[in-house]
Design a protein around this motif. Sequence first.
Motif, PDB file in Angstrom:
ATOM      1  N   ALA A  20       0.725  -1.133   0.146  1.00  0.00           N
ATOM      2  CA  ALA A  20      -0.127   0.050   0.100  1.00  0.00           C
ATOM      3  C   ALA A  20       0.909   1.222   0.095  1.00  0.00           C
ATOM      4  CB  ALA A  20      -0.854  -0.015   1.279  1.00  0.00           C
ATOM      5  N   ALA A  21       2.144   1.147   0.774  1.00  0.00           N
ATOM      6  CA  ALA A  21       2.733   2.478   0.789  1.00  0.00           C
ATOM      7  C   ALA A  21       3.517   2.691  -0.497  1.00  0.00           C
ATOM      8  CB  ALA A  21       3.847   2.197   1.839  1.00  0.00           C
ATOM      9  N   ALA A 292      -1.604 -10.669   0.440  1.00  0.00           N
ATOM     10  CA  ALA A 292      -1.653  -9.789   1.292  1.00  0.00           C
ATOM     11  C   ALA A 292      -1.153  -8.445   0.455  1.00  0.00           C
ATOM     12  CB  ALA A 292      -0.876  -9.918   2.343  1.00  0.00           C
ATOM     13  N   ALA A 293      -0.258  -8.710  -0.501  1.00  0.00           N
ATOM     14  CA  ALA A 293       0.459  -7.653  -1.102  1.00  0.00           C
ATOM     15  C   ALA A 293      -0.669  -7.024  -2.212  1.00  0.00           C
ATOM     16  CB  ALA A 293       1.633  -8.144  -1.936  1.00  0.00           C
ATOM     17  N   GLY A 294      -1.347  -7.804  -2.753  1.00  0.00           N
ATOM     18  CA  GLY A 294      -2.408  -7.517  -3.747  1.00  0.00           C
ATOM     19  C   GLY A 294      -3.442  -6.715  -3.143  1.00  0.00           C
ATOM     20  N   THR A 295      -3.784  -7.069  -1.935  1.00  0.00           N
ATOM     21  CA  THR A 295      -4.908  -6.262  -1.359  1.00  0.00           C
ATOM     22  C   THR A 295      -4.501  -4.875  -0.878  1.00  0.00           C
ATOM     23  OG1 THR A 295      -4.585  -7.335   0.859  1.00  0.00           O
ATOM     24  CG2 THR A 295      -6.385  -8.013  -0.511  1.00  0.00           C
ATOM     25  N   GLY A 296      -3.081  -4.810  -0.274  1.00  0.00           N
ATOM     26  CA  GLY A 296      -2.360  -3.678  -0.191  1.00  0.00           C
ATOM     27  C   GLY A 296      -2.404  -2.573  -1.287  1.00  0.00           C
ATOM     28  N   ALA A 300      -4.538   0.894  -1.582  1.00  0.00           N
ATOM     29  CA  ALA A 300      -3.835   2.371  -2.193  1.00  0.00           C
ATOM     30  C   ALA A 300      -4.440   2.863  -3.018  1.00  0.00           C
ATOM     31  CB  ALA A 300      -2.337   2.176  -2.396  1.00  0.00           C
ATOM     32  N   LEU A 301      -5.055   1.989  -4.151  1.00  0.00           N
ATOM     33  CA  LEU A 301      -5.673   2.696  -5.323  1.00  0.00           C
ATOM     34  C   LEU A 301      -7.112   3.276  -5.019  1.00  0.00           C
ATOM     35  CD1 LEU A 301      -4.998  -0.240  -8.020  1.00  0.00           C
ATOM     36  CD2 LEU A 301      -3.800   2.060  -7.683  1.00  0.00           C
TER      37      LEU A 301
END
Length: 319
Positions: A20-21, A292-296, A300-301
């Motif tokens: 997300a960051a 997890a990275a995908g939902t992050g 962000a989007l």
Amino acid sequence: MAVHTTKMLIIGSGPAGLSAAIYGARAGMKPIVVQGIQPGGQLTITTDVENYPGFRDVVQGPWLMQEMQAQAEHVGTRMMWDTITEVVMDQGSPFRAIGDGGDEYVGDTLVIATGAQAKWLSVPGEAELGGKGVSACATCDGFFYRGKKVAVIGGGNTAVEEALYLTNHSDDVTLIHRRDELRSEKILQDRLFASDKITPMWNKVVERFEGEGKLTHLVLRDTETGEESTLDVDGAFVAIGHAPATELFKGKLPMDDSGYLLIEPGTPKTSIPGVFACGDVMDHTYRQAVTAAGTGCMAALDAERFLATVEFAAQEAAE
């Protein structure tokens, strides 16, 4: 005590929070990540990682998280070594979070990426042999036990699913349960009992994990007779559930019966506009670094879109 402001405040620094960051920083939101009590999340206590895309060879979990953090900082993320003790979101955006040292973090949007922790047995040898034969994730580590003898400890859906998954790699899977019947859904039980690769072991609890440098056997105790026995295994998977880190949000955001944050299906949106949840804190099904990275990324989007909508509405009102 300092006040830190940002367009996107992220609580949690695992794959979800750092992804997300990265996306938030590239969108010019200058995110702040408050790292929490376990910077880098669960991957920092994982040794070999073989299922994260982009790496031909096995990489180490701590190294992977260091690289994610470095990437997030490189594109403009501010990392804060702090632990949040209170979150104020009942007034809507901007949202406030208070650190245990008294610092205040204010974000126009809030991304919750506090993750979840596997529940452990807390018996001798478990911590010492973690990553050396003892694991809490068959999907993550089962591949390393191809053709070997493994055990799963537990009796709910998680345990049965882990045991069934491990039959892809092992023909000798033992399911150890402290009772004489499973608590999992019947359809899962039917699949387990139909497998000739899984042997249930009833009325047994693990007293300790043993081995020199790596796991070699389990010491079991019969819950009815008290008799001790040993079971030789190459790998053991503790599958007694996970505990999402949602204590901060009790009474503030809707959760399911297990404490996972509820989100709008197919999105990371919570019930409060501008507040998003990503990673294991809202995912009790997959619990993988890549998901997890995908939902992050999604969080962000959606945070960027939320801010654009708010700013557009403000401009229209001013005109």
